[in-house]
Design a protein around this motif. Structure first.
Motif, PDB file in Angstrom:
ATOM      1  N   PRO A  27     -41.271 -30.556   3.270  1.00 32.92           N
ATOM      2  CA  PRO A  27     -42.711 -30.583   3.553  1.00 32.92           C
ATOM      3  C   PRO A  27     -43.573 -30.697   2.306  1.00 32.92           C
ATOM      4  O   PRO A  27     -44.696 -31.174   2.372  1.00 32.92           O
ATOM      5  CB  PRO A  27     -42.962 -29.245   4.267  1.00 32.92           C
ATOM      6  N   ASP A  28     -43.055 -30.270   1.183  1.00 31.89           N
ATOM      7  CA  ASP A  28     -43.847 -30.344  -0.050  1.00 31.89           C
ATOM      8  C   ASP A  28     -43.647 -31.667  -0.778  1.00 31.89           C
ATOM      9  O   ASP A  28     -44.154 -31.863  -1.876  1.00 31.89           O
ATOM     10  CB  ASP A  28     -43.477 -29.192  -0.986  1.00 31.89           C
ATOM     11  N   ASN A  29     -42.839 -32.546  -0.170  1.00 33.75           N
ATOM     12  CA  ASN A  29     -42.568 -33.851  -0.755  1.00 33.75           C
ATOM     13  C   ASN A  29     -42.051 -33.719  -2.186  1.00 33.75           C
ATOM     14  O   ASN A  29     -42.404 -34.490  -3.074  1.00 33.75           O
ATOM     15  CB  ASN A  29     -43.829 -34.730  -0.741  1.00 33.75           C
ATOM     16  N   ALA A  30     -41.190 -32.709  -2.392  1.00 35.73           N
ATOM     17  CA  ALA A  30     -40.747 -32.417  -3.751  1.00 35.73           C
ATOM     18  C   ALA A  30     -39.398 -33.065  -4.095  1.00 35.73           C
ATOM     19  O   ALA A  30     -39.013 -33.098  -5.258  1.00 35.73           O
ATOM     20  CB  ALA A  30     -40.622 -30.907  -3.932  1.00 35.73           C
ATOM     21  N   ALA A  31     -38.683 -33.563  -3.072  1.00 35.19           N
ATOM     22  CA  ALA A  31     -37.349 -34.101  -3.351  1.00 35.19           C
ATOM     23  C   ALA A  31     -37.427 -35.409  -4.112  1.00 35.19           C
ATOM     24  O   ALA A  31     -38.274 -36.246  -3.842  1.00 35.19           O
ATOM     25  CB  ALA A  31     -36.585 -34.317  -2.044  1.00 35.19           C
ATOM     26  N   ARG A  32     -36.552 -35.565  -5.072  1.00 39.35           N
ATOM     27  CA  ARG A  32     -36.506 -36.809  -5.834  1.00 39.35           C
ATOM     28  C   ARG A  32     -35.245 -37.580  -5.458  1.00 39.35           C
ATOM     29  O   ARG A  32     -34.265 -37.000  -5.022  1.00 39.35           O
ATOM     30  CB  ARG A  32     -36.463 -36.507  -7.325  1.00 39.35           C
ATOM     31  N   GLY A  33     -35.299 -38.859  -5.632  1.00 35.82           N
ATOM     32  CA  GLY A  33     -34.096 -39.671  -5.455  1.00 35.82           C
ATOM     33  C   GLY A  33     -33.714 -39.926  -4.020  1.00 35.82           C
ATOM     34  O   GLY A  33     -32.613 -40.336  -3.736  1.00 35.82           O
ATOM     35  N   THR A  34     -34.621 -39.688  -3.057  1.00 35.79           N
ATOM     36  CA  THR A  34     -34.312 -39.977  -1.666  1.00 35.79           C
ATOM     37  C   THR A  34     -34.933 -41.310  -1.275  1.00 35.79           C
ATOM     38  O   THR A  34     -36.034 -41.636  -1.718  1.00 35.79           O
ATOM     39  CB  THR A  34     -34.858 -38.883  -0.728  1.00 35.79           C
ATOM     40  N   GLN A  35     -34.219 -42.041  -0.460  1.00 32.14           N
ATOM     41  CA  GLN A  35     -34.719 -43.341  -0.035  1.00 32.14           C
ATOM     42  C   GLN A  35     -35.482 -43.167   1.271  1.00 32.14           C
ATOM     43  O   GLN A  35     -34.937 -42.707   2.267  1.00 32.14           O
ATOM     44  CB  GLN A  35     -33.558 -44.312   0.154  1.00 32.14           C
ATOM     45  N   ALA A  36     -36.745 -43.523   1.290  1.00 32.60           N
ATOM     46  CA  ALA A  36     -37.591 -43.204   2.439  1.00 32.60           C
ATOM     47  C   ALA A  36     -37.405 -44.172   3.598  1.00 32.60           C
ATOM     48  O   ALA A  36     -37.452 -43.781   4.742  1.00 32.60           O
ATOM     49  CB  ALA A  36     -39.053 -43.199   2.018  1.00 32.60           C
ATOM     50  N   THR A  37     -37.223 -45.434   3.321  1.00 38.47           N
ATOM     51  CA  THR A  37     -37.129 -46.404   4.409  1.00 38.47           C
ATOM     52  C   THR A  37     -35.979 -47.368   4.147  1.00 38.47           C
ATOM     53  O   THR A  37     -35.539 -47.544   3.015  1.00 38.47           O
ATOM     54  CB  THR A  37     -38.416 -47.236   4.530  1.00 38.47           C
ATOM     55  N   TYR A  38     -35.503 -47.999   5.221  1.00 38.89           N
ATOM     56  CA  TYR A  38     -34.393 -48.941   5.111  1.00 38.89           C
ATOM     57  C   TYR A  38     -34.806 -50.272   5.715  1.00 38.89           C
ATOM     58  O   TYR A  38     -35.513 -50.310   6.724  1.00 38.89           O
ATOM     59  CB  TYR A  38     -33.172 -48.415   5.869  1.00 38.89           C
ATOM     60  N   THR A  39     -34.336 -51.347   5.124  1.00 41.32           N
ATOM     61  CA  THR A  39     -34.581 -52.658   5.725  1.00 41.32           C
ATOM     62  C   THR A  39     -33.600 -52.859   6.880  1.00 41.32           C
ATOM     63  O   THR A  39     -32.623 -52.120   7.021  1.00 41.32           O
ATOM     64  CB  THR A  39     -34.339 -53.776   4.700  1.00 41.32           C
ATOM     65  N   ALA A  40     -33.869 -53.905   7.703  1.00 46.82           N
ATOM     66  CA  ALA A  40     -32.972 -54.200   8.820  1.00 46.82           C
ATOM     67  C   ALA A  40     -31.562 -54.507   8.314  1.00 46.82           C
ATOM     68  O   ALA A  40     -30.568 -54.093   8.920  1.00 46.82           O
ATOM     69  CB  ALA A  40     -33.528 -55.380   9.618  1.00 46.82           C
ATOM     70  N   ALA A  41     -31.481 -55.234   7.185  1.00 45.44           N
ATOM     71  CA  ALA A  41     -30.163 -55.581   6.636  1.00 45.44           C
ATOM     72  C   ALA A  41     -29.432 -54.335   6.158  1.00 45.44           C
ATOM     73  O   ALA A  41     -28.215 -54.189   6.377  1.00 45.44           O
ATOM     74  CB  ALA A  41     -30.336 -56.563   5.480  1.00 45.44           C
ATOM     75  N   GLU A  42     -30.169 -53.417   5.536  1.00 47.28           N
ATOM     76  CA  GLU A  42     -29.538 -52.164   5.092  1.00 47.28           C
ATOM     77  C   GLU A  42     -29.035 -51.360   6.284  1.00 47.28           C
ATOM     78  O   GLU A  42     -27.941 -50.789   6.246  1.00 47.28           O
ATOM     79  CB  GLU A  42     -30.538 -51.330   4.288  1.00 47.28           C
ATOM     80  N   MET A  43     -29.844 -51.319   7.343  1.00 44.34           N
ATOM     81  CA  MET A  43     -29.429 -50.545   8.510  1.00 44.34           C
ATOM     82  C   MET A  43     -28.169 -51.134   9.140  1.00 44.34           C
ATOM     83  O   MET A  43     -27.296 -50.405   9.590  1.00 44.34           O
ATOM     84  CB  MET A  43     -30.553 -50.521   9.561  1.00 44.34           C
ATOM     85  N   ALA A  44     -28.097 -52.486   9.180  1.00 45.73           N
ATOM     86  CA  ALA A  44     -26.927 -53.133   9.796  1.00 45.73           C
ATOM     87  C   ALA A  44     -25.660 -52.781   9.038  1.00 45.73           C
ATOM     88  O   ALA A  44     -24.577 -52.696   9.626  1.00 45.73           O
ATOM     89  CB  ALA A  44     -27.132 -54.642   9.826  1.00 45.73           C
ATOM     90  N   ALA A  45     -25.778 -52.582   7.737  1.00 46.71           N
ATOM     91  CA  ALA A  45     -24.604 -52.285   6.920  1.00 46.71           C
ATOM     92  C   ALA A  45     -24.373 -50.786   6.744  1.00 46.71           C
ATOM     93  O   ALA A  45     -23.394 -50.383   6.133  1.00 46.71           O
ATOM     94  CB  ALA A  45     -24.769 -52.945   5.540  1.00 46.71           C
ATOM     95  N   TYR A  46     -25.286 -49.978   7.292  1.00 49.59           N
ATOM     96  CA  TYR A  46     -25.211 -48.544   7.017  1.00 49.59           C
ATOM     97  C   TYR A  46     -24.047 -47.908   7.780  1.00 49.59           C
ATOM     98  O   TYR A  46     -23.887 -48.140   8.981  1.00 49.59           O
ATOM     99  CB  TYR A  46     -26.527 -47.871   7.428  1.00 49.59           C
TER     100      TYR A  46
END
Lengths: 171, 106
Positions: free
Chosen positions: A28-47
């Motif tokens: 909630p404090d938006n304090a985490a570093r190094g996290t990926q917030a969103t994924y593209t369609a291509a990334e999701m297909a390969a996830y």
């Protein structure tokens, strides 16, 4: 998962009809570093299923808050639907027995894939849908292993997840 | 056959309920939202067609609300309230816990 799994019409209908659904922000404090917030369609297909580890927790609890099932990582709509159907039959009293049966069923699916696709064994996982499916099933089976199924109430479990996250962010 | 019949039944009074979304009385507008949402996913194509032609901003806003209710997970963002609702309705609780807020993430 929000834009793929939780947007699937069957998942939407099942969740809205049978569950009370809560989105819990671990950060909630938006304090985490190094996290990926969103994924593209291509990334999701390969996830890979189960990927994302401790960034994604799915917890099912009884109406009184007792934890019945918990999964880590990203899961596709078909897999989540199986888990939700399974979860609807769980109670605090039967969960040990039913999780053991679910683990055995998942391991049986892995054995069946081995028998049906002997030629896949030497391939790299990223080149083989069969091996990726096996990896997902094996990973899923671990969440139905005695000792990995969380105990207690859902709010206590989420507090523990939050503490882990804060520790990770600080370190 | 049965599915077709259900679709017809679900759609029967949809035009009237859509008209009621713009009624002068707020309670009629609110009740129409609830009644349309209760019809389920089968009426979504009717609502989307209505949105294409509808100019009334009140009706448009409420049509969008119903479509969202029928096509998106109805998330709660307050755990304590979710737990209270689950206990009151005797429904299981699903909590998705992740690194960010509901909107604009994952």
């Amino acid at each position: 998962m929000r834009t793929v799994t939780f947007a699937d019409p069957k998942v939407v209908d099942l969740l809205n009809e049978k569950f009370v659904v809560v989105w819990h922000n671990l950060n909630p404090d938006n304090a985490a570093r190094g996290t990926q917030a969103t994924y593209t369609a291509a990334e999701m297909a390969a996830y890979p299923e189960g990927g994302g580890g401790t960034n994604l927790y799915t917890v099912v609890a009884a109406p009184d808050g007792t934890v019945l099932n918990n999964l880590l990582g990203y899961w596709s709509a078909p897999t989540l639907l199986e888990e939700l159907d399974f979860s609807l039959g769980l109670t605090a009293e039967n969960k040990a027995e039913r999780h053991a049966a679910r683990r055995n069923a998942l391991q049986a699916q892995v054995a069946k894939l081995d028998l049906e696709h002997p030629g896949e064994a030497g391939k790299r996982v990223k080149e083989s849908p069969v091996l990726r499916r096996k990896a997902a099933l094996n990973l899923l089976a671990t969440w139905h292993t005695s000792g990995r199924v969380a105990e207690g109430k859902v709010d206590g479990l989420l507090e523990m997840f939050g503490a882990r996250t804060r520790t990770r962010v600080i370190s | 056959m049965i599915l077709s019949l259900l679709l017809v039944l679900a759609s029967q009074d949809v035009p009237e309920l859509i008209r009621q979304l713009g009624d002068d009385a707020a309670q009629v507008r609110d009740a129409a939202v609830v009644k349309l949402a209760a019809k389920g996913r089968a009426v979504v194509p009717d609502l989307e067609r209505a949105l294409e032609n509808q100019q009334d901003p009140e009706i448009r806003a409420r049509l969008n609300l119903v479509v969202r209710q029928l096509t998106q997970v109805r998330w709660h963002t307050d755990l304590a309230r979710g737990m209270q609702k689950a206990a009151a309705e005797k429904k299981p609780l699903l909590v998705f816990s992740t690194m960010g807020p509901l909107n604009g993430f994952v």
